[in-house]
Write an enzyme that holds these catalytic residues in place. Structure first.
Site, short mmCIF file in Angstrom:
data_model
loop_
_atom_site.label_atom_id
_atom_site.label_comp_id
_atom_site.label_asym_id
_atom_site.label_seq_id
_atom_site.Cartn_x
_atom_site.Cartn_y
_atom_site.Cartn_z
N ASN A 125 0.91 -1.14 0.09
CA ASN A 125 0.07 0.07 -0.02
C ASN A 125 0.87 1.29 -0.05
O ASN A 125 1.40 1.55 0.97
CB ASN A 125 -1.08 0.01 1.58
CG ASN A 125 -1.59 1.20 1.32
OD1 ASN A 125 -1.77 2.07 0.58
ND2 ASN A 125 -2.30 1.37 2.59
N LYS A 132 0.12 4.31 -0.17
CA LYS A 132 -0.70 5.52 0.31
C LYS A 132 -0.42 6.59 -0.51
O LYS A 132 -0.42 6.36 -1.80
CB LYS A 132 -0.01 5.68 1.80
CG LYS A 132 -0.18 4.37 2.57
CD LYS A 132 0.05 4.45 4.42
CE LYS A 132 0.06 3.20 4.78
NZ LYS A 132 -0.12 3.37 6.48
N HIS A 157 -9.61 1.33 5.05
CA HIS A 157 -8.15 1.43 5.83
C HIS A 157 -8.45 2.47 6.94
O HIS A 157 -9.34 3.27 6.98
CB HIS A 157 -7.37 1.91 4.85
CG HIS A 157 -6.02 2.07 5.43
ND1 HIS A 157 -5.40 2.87 6.32
CD2 HIS A 157 -4.88 1.16 5.04
CE1 HIS A 157 -4.15 2.57 6.70
NE2 HIS A 157 -3.73 1.47 5.96
N GLU A 192 -6.84 4.69 8.11
CA GLU A 192 -6.59 6.24 7.93
C GLU A 192 -7.80 6.92 7.36
O GLU A 192 -7.99 7.98 7.49
CB GLU A 192 -5.36 6.21 6.81
CG GLU A 192 -3.97 5.99 7.89
CD GLU A 192 -2.81 5.69 6.93
OE1 GLU A 192 -3.02 5.36 5.54
OE2 GLU A 192 -1.87 4.95 7.62
N GLU A 237 -5.38 -4.86 10.83
CA GLU A 237 -4.30 -3.88 10.93
C GLU A 237 -4.48 -3.20 12.20
O GLU A 237 -5.31 -2.01 12.11
CB GLU A 237 -4.09 -2.67 9.82
CG GLU A 237 -3.98 -3.46 8.48
CD GLU A 237 -3.51 -2.52 7.43
OE1 GLU A 237 -1.98 -2.43 7.04
OE2 GLU A 237 -3.84 -1.28 7.06
N GLY A 250 2.50 2.46 10.66
CA GLY A 250 3.57 3.63 10.58
C GLY A 250 4.26 3.91 11.87
O GLY A 250 4.87 5.19 11.99
N SER A 269 3.66 -2.16 10.25
CA SER A 269 4.89 -2.02 10.51
C SER A 269 5.84 -3.36 10.06
O SER A 269 6.58 -3.56 10.85
CB SER A 269 5.41 -1.80 12.07
OG SER A 269 5.05 -0.42 12.33
#
Ligand code: 13P
Length: 257
Positions: A9, A11, A100, A102, A172, A178, A214
């Site tokens: 991904n 992003k 996701h 985010e 996730e 991250g 991560s």
């Protein structure tokens, strides 16, 4: 032999391999992707929508599949700034990430909306990668499994069992994304087992479950060796040719272990 699904991904970033790489590094990247696909693994790259055709050129001939990071639930209409699943399919995508964390955080996406997106994606020939995961506060309060079940139920009631069955789930944990702090193998095993059991109770039998948060070249062997882990959703490390090659090599290694 296990067959893994490794998804990159990107992003809102441009990956290193979209630029000219030294021939040796480029060769390693292309050879690794080609070998993995030949051995039955699924490798997917999800660049930002405007870079999809660019990545298609980079991976041409390797068997790497193309995915998007989001799609709308309608195929056309007055939805400024959105991209529809049929448009993505036309560009050559066969996968799409939905839900996701985010986007849940920044675009306030709900489970119901994510279910509608998954449904529209599948109707247009895109395999959804449905993301679920708990926040650090939810984990600290001992609510991880409850949160995962609630997300599964919310998405499932919007898209139905058949869509969920044909999708891939990505677990996730939000706190691992991250941060450089991946979940431990115990935490991953526990969450993946719980997701597998909840899916079975709801009649969803074989949906692969990826881990994301991560994942790096240093921890991919131990993560991919976990019993209920079907692959990885890789963010930051998917931007580097060497790191992504190492993670894919790790899948090849673990499958043969
Ligand atoms: P990182 O691998 O950068 O933690 O990102 C994970 C992720 O969000 C993939 O979708």
């Amino acid at each position: 032999m296990r067959h893994y699904c490794i998804v990159g991904n990107h992003k809102m970033n441009v990956s290193e391999y979209e630029h000219s790489l030294e021939p040796e590094r480029k060769k390693r990247f292309v050879n690794t992707m080609t070998k993995a696909v030949r051995e039955g693994h699924t490798i997917v790259l999800c660049p930002t929508s405007v870079r999809i055709e660019h990545i298609a050129d980079v991976v041409n001939g390797t068997g790497v599949a193309l995915g998007a990071q989001n799609c709308h639930w309608e195929n056309s209409g007055a939805y400024t700034g959105e991209v529809s699943p049929s448009m993505l399919a036309e560009m050559g995508c066969t996968w799409v990430i939905v839900g996701h964390s985010e986007r849940r955080r920044d675009q306030c996406e709900t489970d119901e909306l994510i279910g509608r997106k998954a449904s529209a994606a599948l109707t247009n020939g895109l395999r959804p990668i449905i993301c679920i995961g708990e926040s650090i506060e939810q984990r600290r309060r001992g609510k991880t499994i409850d949160v995962l079940n609630k997300q599964i139920d919310g998405i499932l009631s919007a898209c139905g069992r058949l869509v969920f069955d044909a999708s891939v789930i990505a677990y996730e944990p939000v706190w691992a994304i991250g941060t450089g702090l991946s979940a431990t193998t115990e935490q991953i095993e526990e969450a993946h087992l719980a997701i597998r059991e909840s899916c079975r109770e709801r009649g969803i039998l074989d949906t692969p479950i990826l881990y994301g948060g991560s994942v790096s070249a240093d921890n991919s062997d131990e993560i991919l060796s976990c019993q209920h882990v079907s692959g990885a959703l890789v963010g930051g490390a998917s931007l580097s040719s060497d790191n992504f090659s190492s993670i894919v090599e790790s899948a090849i290694r673990c499958a043969n272990a």
